[in-house]
Design a protein around this motif. Structure first.
Motif, mmCIF file in Angstrom:
data_model
loop_
_atom_site.group_PDB
_atom_site.id
_atom_site.type_symbol
_atom_site.label_atom_id
_atom_site.label_comp_id
_atom_site.label_asym_id
_atom_site.label_seq_id
_atom_site.Cartn_x
_atom_site.Cartn_y
_atom_site.Cartn_z
ATOM 1 N N GLU A 58 -1.364 -0.741 10.260
ATOM 2 C CA GLU A 58 -1.737 0.430 9.454
ATOM 3 C C GLU A 58 -2.577 1.396 10.280
ATOM 4 O O GLU A 58 -2.337 2.593 10.305
ATOM 5 N N LEU A 59 -3.574 0.805 10.946
ATOM 6 C CA LEU A 59 -4.509 1.602 11.726
ATOM 7 C C LEU A 59 -3.779 2.348 12.835
ATOM 8 O O LEU A 59 -3.961 3.554 13.023
ATOM 9 N N LEU A 60 -2.896 1.618 13.516
ATOM 10 C CA LEU A 60 -2.162 2.227 14.621
ATOM 11 C C LEU A 60 -1.318 3.394 14.107
ATOM 12 O O LEU A 60 -1.281 4.473 14.696
ATOM 13 N N LEU A 61 -0.684 3.143 12.961
ATOM 14 C CA LEU A 61 0.147 4.188 12.364
ATOM 15 C C LEU A 61 -0.698 5.417 12.049
ATOM 16 O O LEU A 61 -0.332 6.556 12.360
ATOM 17 N N GLY A 62 -1.887 5.167 11.450
ATOM 18 C CA GLY A 62 -2.770 6.280 11.117
ATOM 19 C C GLY A 62 -3.219 7.025 12.350
ATOM 20 O O GLY A 62 -3.199 8.261 12.396
ATOM 21 N N VAL A 63 -3.569 6.274 13.384
ATOM 22 C CA VAL A 63 -4.052 6.896 14.616
ATOM 23 C C VAL A 63 -2.961 7.746 15.240
ATOM 24 O O VAL A 63 -3.212 8.820 15.780
ATOM 25 N N ALA A 120 9.101 6.337 8.348
ATOM 26 C CA ALA A 120 10.416 5.799 7.981
ATOM 27 C C ALA A 120 10.696 4.507 8.729
ATOM 28 O O ALA A 120 11.263 3.565 8.168
ATOM 29 N N VAL A 121 10.287 4.473 9.996
ATOM 30 C CA VAL A 121 10.602 3.290 10.796
ATOM 31 C C VAL A 121 9.648 2.150 10.465
ATOM 32 O O VAL A 121 10.072 1.016 10.224
ATOM 33 N N PHE A 122 8.336 2.457 10.419
ATOM 34 C CA PHE A 122 7.374 1.358 10.356
ATOM 35 C C PHE A 122 6.988 0.964 8.943
ATOM 36 O O PHE A 122 6.579 -0.164 8.717
ATOM 37 N N VAL A 123 7.087 1.880 7.980
ATOM 38 C CA VAL A 123 6.721 1.515 6.614
ATOM 39 C C VAL A 123 7.955 1.155 5.796
ATOM 40 O O VAL A 123 8.022 0.099 5.178
ATOM 41 N N TYR A 124 8.966 2.062 5.830
ATOM 42 C CA TYR A 124 10.148 1.788 5.013
ATOM 43 C C TYR A 124 11.160 0.944 5.753
ATOM 44 O O TYR A 124 11.972 0.257 5.130
ATOM 45 N N GLY A 125 11.128 1.001 7.060
ATOM 46 C CA GLY A 125 12.052 0.211 7.835
ATOM 47 C C GLY A 125 13.503 0.496 7.530
ATOM 48 O O GLY A 125 14.357 -0.378 7.576
ATOM 49 N N SER A 126 13.795 1.763 7.182
ATOM 50 C CA SER A 126 15.158 2.101 6.781
ATOM 51 C C SER A 126 15.835 2.909 7.880
ATOM 52 O O SER A 126 15.376 3.993 8.234
ATOM 53 N N ALA A 127 16.910 2.366 8.412
ATOM 54 C CA ALA A 127 17.605 3.057 9.501
ATOM 55 C C ALA A 127 18.233 4.352 9.004
ATOM 56 O O ALA A 127 18.235 5.366 9.695
ATOM 57 N N MET A 128 18.750 4.334 7.758
ATOM 58 C CA MET A 128 19.432 5.519 7.216
ATOM 59 C C MET A 128 18.468 6.690 7.114
ATOM 60 O O MET A 128 18.798 7.810 7.497
ATOM 61 N N VAL A 129 17.251 6.385 6.618
ATOM 62 C CA VAL A 129 16.258 7.455 6.489
ATOM 63 C C VAL A 129 15.913 8.013 7.863
ATOM 64 O O VAL A 129 15.833 9.230 8.057
ATOM 65 N N ALA A 130 15.750 7.110 8.834
ATOM 66 C CA ALA A 130 15.398 7.565 10.175
ATOM 67 C C ALA A 130 16.504 8.436 10.756
ATOM 68 O O ALA A 130 16.232 9.489 11.351
ATOM 69 N N ILE A 131 17.758 8.010 10.541
ATOM 70 C CA ILE A 131 18.870 8.797 11.094
ATOM 71 C C ILE A 131 18.915 10.177 10.451
ATOM 72 O O ILE A 131 19.096 11.200 11.117
#
Lengths: 190, 134, 166, 94
Positions: B2-7, B59-70
Motif C-alpha cells: 500500500e505504502l509503495l503504491l502511495g509513494v 489497475a495492475v496492483f489493486v484490481y489486478g485486471s489485465a483488461m482494465v490495464a490494456i
C-alpha cells in the motif's frame, strides 16, 4: 463524492445551456453542444447509467456535430437578429419553467429505494434476480433491451430506419458519377 | 505494498494535476489562439499520460485486471496520438483561414491575413516565400 | 475569419490511417461484447460509422464512397431491420411467440444467447447504414447559399468548384 | 482519496476550459477548448470508474478518446470551401 461531481457537472450543463442560448454564432453553438454531450456523458457515468453514457458518448461527440454542421452548410451560421423581446413571451416561458420545476418536486429523489421504478410489482428486483437464469447476459441492460423488451427495440430500429429514409428523401437520393482527377491544390491555384 | 503504491502514485498524480491546471489556466489567460494552443496541447497530453499512469498502477496492483490495464494503455496511446494531431490541424486551419498571431501587447506578428494563409499552406515553396515582419 | 480552399493534411491523413482500423475494431468489440460490458448494437453502429466518416472527412467523400458505396449503406439500412424482424419470424415459425428466443437452440439459455446476438447485429447494421447514409446525404447535397457566404473572392470560388456534368 | 483529489482537480481544469469555450473570440478557440475538454472528460470518466471501484467503465472513456477527434476534424472541415464531389488527394501531395 459522486454527488459532488454530479452536482458540479450539472451546473456546468446549465452554464453551457445558457451560453448556447446567448450566442448568436450558430457554429459556436454547435461546438458548445459537443461540450454539452461530453459533460452529460460524464454525469451519466458518475450516476451509474453506463449504457446511456455510452450512447451519449458515441452519438453526441461525433455524429451529432457532423449532422449539425451539415445542416449549417445548408443554411448559414449566423442567427437572425431577434425583432424584440416580448414581455408576455418571457412571462409565459418563466411560468412554464416554474410549472415544470414544480412538477419535479413530486419525483422520487435520485437513487431513492422507494421510487415507483424500484417498488412497482418488484419488476426491477425480478430482473436483477432472474435475468441471469432466464436470459443469460451479465449486462442486464442488454437482456432487458434485447429480450424482455424486444418489441420495443424492434420498434426503435424501425424508427431509426424510417428516420434515415426520411432524411435521405429530403436531401435527395440522386447518384453521381465519378469526377475527373484534378489535384485540389492545382485547382485552387489555377 | 500500500505504502509503495502511495509513494509512487501521489507524486505522479500531483504532477498530472499541475499539468492539467497549468494548461487550463494558460488556456484562459494567454492572449491569442496560438499561445493558448501551445499551453493546452502539451499539458493535456502530458497530464493524461501521467494520470493514466497512476490509474494503471492501481489497475495492475489493486484490481489486478489485465483488461482494465490494456484499456488504460489504449486510452493513453490514443490520446498520445490524437491530441497532438488535433492541435496541429487546429493551428494549420487557423493559419489557413487567416488568423494572425499576436504578441503579448496585442500587436500582430504578420502583416496581413494573406501571409498567415500562405504560412498555413503545406507546400514548402509557398511558405518560404513569406518572411516575418520583424 | 474566412473559408479557404481545400488543403491536404499530411499529418491528419497518417493519423486517420492509423486510427480508423482501431475505431472499427473497437466498434466490433462493443457490438459483440455488449452482453458482458456496456454497449450494444446502437453504440457499435455509431462507432463503426464514425470510423468511416472520419475516413471520408479526411480523404474525401469520393474515397469513402469507394470503400463503402452508398448503395451498400442503403442495403445495410434495410438489412438490419430484416435481420431483426427475421429473427422474430424464425421464432414464430419454430412455434413460439414473436421474438421469444427460447426455441432458437436446444436449451432456452442458448436460444436467448443466439437471439440477442442476432437482434443486436440487426440494430448495429441498421444504425451503421443510417449514419453512413446520412453522412453521404449531407456531404453530397450541393447548395448555392454556401458559396455566397464563403467570403472569398469570386475567382477563387469559381476555380475551387468543378462544374460537373449532369 | 487520491481519486477524489484528481477528480476535483479535473473539475477545476474543466471549469477553466469552459470559460474559454464560452468566451473564445474565434471558433478555433472554442474548438481548442472543446478538444481539451474532451481529453479531460476521458480522464474524468476513467477516474470516476476507479473512484466507484468499477473500472470496467473504461469502455466509455475509450470510445470518447476515439470519437472526440472526429468532432474536431469535422468542425475544421467546415471551414474549407465546400467541394463535396472532388474529394481527391494525390498520394504524394503534402
Amino acid at each position: 463524492m459522486e454527488t459532488f461531481i454530479v452536482g458540479v457537472l450539472l451546473s456546468f450543463l446549465v452554464i453551457i445551456a445558457i451560453g448556447i442560448i446567448v450566442l448568436r454564432d450558430l457554429l459556436a453553438a454547435v461546438i458548445l453542444l459537443g461540450v454539452y454531450s461530453l459533460i452529460a456523458a460524464g454525469a451519466f457515468v458518475v450516476m451509474d447509467a453506463v449504457d446511456v453514457a455510452f450512447t451519449e458518448a458515441a452519438v453526441g461527440a461525433g455524429i451529432s456535430t457532423i449532422l449539425y454542421l451539415g445542416a449549417l452548410r445548408f443554411t448559414t451560421d449566423r442567427q437572425k437578429p431577434r425583432g424584440h423581446d416580448s414581455l408576455p413571451a418571457l412571462l409565459f416561458v418563466v411560468l412554464t419553467g416554474a410549472l415544470l420545476i414544480y412538477g419535479t418536486l413530486d419525483m422520487p429523489h435520485y437513487g431513492s429505494a422507494t421510487s415507483p421504478a424500484q417498488t412497482h410489482e418488484q419488476v426491477a428486483v425480478r430482473f436483477l434476480e432472474v435475468s441471469g437464469d432466464e436470459v443469460g447476459p451479465p449486462n442486464i441492460v442488454t437482456s432487458v433491451l434485447a429480450s424482455y423488451r424486444g418489441y420495443d427495440t424492434l420498434g426503435e430500429t424501425v424508427v431509426v430506419f424510417a428516420a434515415g429514409i426520411a432524411v435521405m428523401s429530403l436531401l435527395g437520393l440522386r447518384r453521381r458519377r465519378p469526377q475527373q482527377d484534378i489535384s485540389d491544390d492545382e485547382r485552387a491555384e489555377s | 505494498m500500500e505504502l509503495l503504491l502511495g509513494v509512487l502514485a501521489w507524486p505522479l498524480a500531483i504532477l498530472g494535476m499541475i499539468f492539467l491546471i497549468a494548461g487550463a489556466v494558460g488556456m484562459t489567460r494567454l492572449p491569442d489562439l496560438y499561445t493558448r494552443l501551445h499551453a493546452a496541447s502539451v499539458t493535456d497530453t502530458g497530464g493524461t499520460l501521467v494520470i493514466g499512469l497512476v490509474l494503471l498502477l492501481y489497475a495492475v496492483f489493486v484490481y489486478g485486471s489485465a483488461m482494465v490495464a490494456i484499456k488504460l494503455l489504449l486510452i493513453m496511446g490514443f490520446t498520445l496520438f490524437t491530441a497532438p494531431t488535433a492541435s496541429h490541424v487546429l493551428a494549420k486551419a487557423a493559419l489557413l483561414s487567416g488568423l494572425v498571431p499576436v504578441d503579448g501587447k496585442g500587436e500582430p506578428l504578420l502583416e496581413s491575413s494573406e501571409q498567415a494563409t500562405q504560412l498555413g499552406r503545406s507546400r514548402p515553396d509557398a511558405s518560404s516565400a513569406v518572411q516575418e515582419k520583424r | 475569419m474566412r473559408r479557404y480552399p481545400r488543403q491536404s493534411h499530411r499529418v491528419l491523413q497518417v493519423m486517420t490511417r492509423l486510427l480508423v482500423p482501431f475505431m472499427i475494431l473497437f466498434g466490433l468489440y462493443v457490438q459483440f461484447h455488449g452482453d458482458y460490458g456496456p454497449g450494444g448494437g446502437f453504440q457499435a453502429g455509431v462507432i463503426i460509422a464514425a470510423g468511416l466518416i472520419l475516413y471520408g472527412l479526411v480523404f474525401g467523400i469520393q474515397r469513402a464512397r469507394s470503400v463503402c458505396p452508398p448503395s451498400w449503406a442503403r442495403v445495410m439500412m434495410s438489412l438490419g431491420v430484416l435481420i431483426y424482424a427475421g429473427t422474430g419470424a424464425v421464432t414464430m415459425l419454430l412455434g413460439a411467440h414473436l421474438l421469444d428466443y427460447d426455441v432458437l437452440a436446444h436449451d432456452p439459455l442458448h436460444g436467448q444467447h443466439w437471439g440477442i446476438f442476432a437482434v443486436e447485429l440487426g440494430v448495429g447494421v441498421t444504425v451503421t447504414g443510417v449514419m453512413i447514409s446520412l453522412f453521404y446525404g449531407f456531404s453530397s447535397a450541393r447548395n448555392s447559399i454556401d458559396r455566397k457566404n464563403s467570403g472569398l473572392p469570386s475567382d477563387v470560388e469559381a476555380s475551387s468548384t468543378v462544374e460537373h456534368p449532369q | 482519496m487520491l481519486f477524489s483529489v484528481i477528480a476535483i482537480a479535473l473539475l477545476v481544469a474543466m471549469l477553466l476550459t469552459l470559460v474559454r469555450a464560452l468566451a473564445g473570440p474565434t471558433a478555433f478557440d472554442r474548438l481548442l477548448a472543446v478538444n481539451s475538454f474532451g481529453t479531460k472528460t476521458v480522464l474524468l470518466i476513467a477516474v470516476a470508474g476507479f473512484l466507484m471501484g468499477r473500472p470496467e467503465f473504461l469502455d466509455i472513456a475509450l470510445s470518447y478518446a476515439l470519437i472526440n477527434f472526429l468532432g474536431t476534424v469535422a468542425v475544421l472541415k467546415y471551414f474549407e470551401l465546400p467541394d463535396p464531389d472532388s474529394g481527391h488527394y494525390a498520394e504524394d501531395d503534402y
